[in-house]
Design an enzyme around this catalytic site. Structure first.
Site, PDB file in Angstrom:
ATOM      1  N   ARG A   1      31.353  44.884  47.306  1.00 23.80           N
ATOM      2  CA  ARG A   1      31.922  45.071  48.643  1.00 23.80           C
ATOM      3  C   ARG A   1      31.330  46.311  49.284  1.00 23.80           C
ATOM      4  O   ARG A   1      31.089  46.352  50.480  1.00 23.80           O
ATOM      5  CB  ARG A   1      33.439  45.232  48.568  1.00 23.80           C
ATOM      6  CG  ARG A   1      34.168  43.971  48.163  1.00 23.80           C
ATOM      7  CD  ARG A   1      35.640  44.255  47.966  1.00 23.80           C
ATOM      8  NE  ARG A   1      35.801  45.010  46.723  1.00 23.80           N
ATOM      9  CZ  ARG A   1      36.860  44.963  45.948  1.00 23.80           C
ATOM     10  NH1 ARG A   1      37.882  44.231  46.288  1.00 23.80           N
ATOM     11  NH2 ARG A   1      36.919  45.648  44.834  1.00 23.80           N
TER      12      ARG A   1
ATOM     13  N   SER B   1      27.853  51.722  48.216  1.00 22.11           N
ATOM     14  CA  SER B   1      27.870  53.157  47.911  1.00 22.11           C
ATOM     15  C   SER B   1      28.562  53.430  46.575  1.00 22.11           C
ATOM     16  O   SER B   1      28.435  54.522  46.029  1.00 22.11           O
ATOM     17  CB  SER B   1      28.542  53.949  49.033  1.00 22.11           C
ATOM     18  OG  SER B   1      29.941  53.715  49.036  1.00 22.11           O
TER      19      SER B   1
ATOM     20  N   LEU C   1      36.086  42.231  38.249  1.00 17.89           N
ATOM     21  CA  LEU C   1      36.794  42.351  39.521  1.00 17.89           C
ATOM     22  C   LEU C   1      37.964  43.297  39.348  1.00 17.89           C
ATOM     23  O   LEU C   1      38.582  43.342  38.288  1.00 17.89           O
ATOM     24  CB  LEU C   1      37.318  40.981  39.974  1.00 17.89           C
ATOM     25  CG  LEU C   1      36.271  39.910  40.233  1.00 17.89           C
ATOM     26  CD1 LEU C   1      36.952  38.572  40.526  1.00 17.89           C
ATOM     27  CD2 LEU C   1      35.371  40.308  41.384  1.00 17.89           C
TER      28      LEU C   1
ATOM     29  N   MET D   1      41.518  38.418  42.480  1.00 19.40           N
ATOM     30  CA  MET D   1      40.749  38.236  41.247  1.00 19.40           C
ATOM     31  C   MET D   1      40.726  36.767  40.817  1.00 19.40           C
ATOM     32  O   MET D   1      39.681  36.244  40.438  1.00 19.40           O
ATOM     33  CB  MET D   1      41.292  39.143  40.143  1.00 19.40           C
ATOM     34  CG  MET D   1      41.113  40.619  40.475  1.00 19.40           C
ATOM     35  SD  MET D   1      41.842  41.748  39.272  1.00 19.40           S
ATOM     36  CE  MET D   1      43.589  41.494  39.537  1.00 19.40           C
TER      37      MET D   1
ATOM     38  N   CYS E   1      36.011  40.086  32.548  1.00 19.07           N
ATOM     39  CA  CYS E   1      36.745  41.279  32.124  1.00 19.07           C
ATOM     40  C   CYS E   1      38.133  41.258  32.769  1.00 19.07           C
ATOM     41  O   CYS E   1      38.251  41.180  33.995  1.00 19.07           O
ATOM     42  CB  CYS E   1      35.973  42.521  32.555  1.00 19.07           C
ATOM     43  SG  CYS E   1      36.692  44.065  31.959  1.00 19.07           S
TER      44      CYS E   1
ATOM     45  N   HIS F   1      42.228  51.072  28.228  1.00 23.11           N
ATOM     46  CA  HIS F   1      41.763  52.046  29.224  1.00 23.11           C
ATOM     47  C   HIS F   1      40.239  52.170  29.141  1.00 23.11           C
ATOM     48  O   HIS F   1      39.681  52.321  28.043  1.00 23.11           O
ATOM     49  CB  HIS F   1      42.414  53.410  28.963  1.00 23.11           C
ATOM     50  CG  HIS F   1      41.822  54.501  29.769  1.00 23.11           C
ATOM     51  ND1 HIS F   1      42.067  54.645  31.115  1.00 23.11           N
ATOM     52  CD2 HIS F   1      40.958  55.491  29.429  1.00 23.11           C
ATOM     53  CE1 HIS F   1      41.381  55.679  31.563  1.00 23.11           C
ATOM     54  NE2 HIS F   1      40.710  56.211  30.560  1.00 23.11           N
TER      55      HIS F   1
ATOM     56  N   CYS G   1      27.477  39.871  24.646  1.00 21.51           N
ATOM     57  CA  CYS G   1      28.079  38.553  24.907  1.00 21.51           C
ATOM     58  C   CYS G   1      27.080  37.586  25.538  1.00 21.51           C
ATOM     59  O   CYS G   1      27.184  36.374  25.334  1.00 21.51           O
ATOM     60  CB  CYS G   1      29.293  38.695  25.824  1.00 21.51           C
ATOM     61  SG  CYS G   1      30.742  39.425  25.035  1.00 21.51           S
TER      62      CYS G   1
END
Length: 194
Positions: free
Chosen positions: A24, A27, A63, A75, A97, A141, A176
């Protein structure tokens, strides 16, 4: 938080893979990202997804909602678009993921994270029912400041650690792509860092 996975880009390039990313906001990519092609767009726009998939042999879905924790279908709907385009183009391999909270008893998920976890669950269902060669990756995490060790653990439908570095997670994504060992499976991935 936006995660970019430098090892993922470097690992793919070292194996001769050409990487196309759909973002999206360009930057958010590091200046030295090494992607062969960057498509600026939205996963909810099927035309953007089609452009991204031109010439691809596999897909990795990463996502997120950044820090927005309100109810969403971005998502899962984005994953539906990806799966539909993959099928139309004959692409079989997909690595997705999703939140490690899917491996938890839902009553133990922090209440503020339930709406996002619910969309991860819908995303997971899209992958499981896709008929594609999917790997569902569920990290804990993701540590932005943890190193690449290449010494992480993976287990089907299980998670024992509390963190994984973005570098080690990227390394696992690349692994994977080059094996069918985890196809059709849900994999927890974690590491111990000193």
């Amino acid at each position: 938080m936006t995660y970019n996975f430098p090892y993922f880009f470097l690992g793919c390039r070292s194996l001769g893979y050409n990487v196309t990313v759909l973002v999206r906001d360009p930057s958010k990519l590091p200046a030295d990202h090494k992607a062969s092609k960057v498509v600026v767009g939205d996963v909810l726009n099927k035309e953007d997804v089609k452009k991204t998939m031109e010439g691809q042999d596999a897909v990795i879905i990463i996502l997120g909602t950044r820090n927005v924790l309100t109810p969403t279908t971005m998502m899962s709907e984005g994953t539906k678009n990806i799966v539909e385009v993959m099928k139309a183009r004959g692409i079989r391999k997909v690595v997705g993921c999703m939140s490690a909270f899917l491996l938890w008893d839902r009553s133990k998920v922090p209440p503020r994270l339930i709406p996002v976890t619910e969309d991860h669950d819908r995303m997971y269902t899209v992958l499981k029912t896709s008929g594609l060669d999917y790997v569902a990756v569920m990290p804990p995490h993701i540590g932005d400041d943890l190193p690449l060790t290449q010494r992480y653990s993976v287990a089907e439908k299980m998670l024992k650690g509390r963190a994984i570095s973005k570098h080690d997670l990227g390394h696992f994504f690349v692994k994977c792509l080059s094996t069918s060992e985890w196809d059709g499976k849900t994999m927890g991935v974690w590491a111990e860092y000193k």
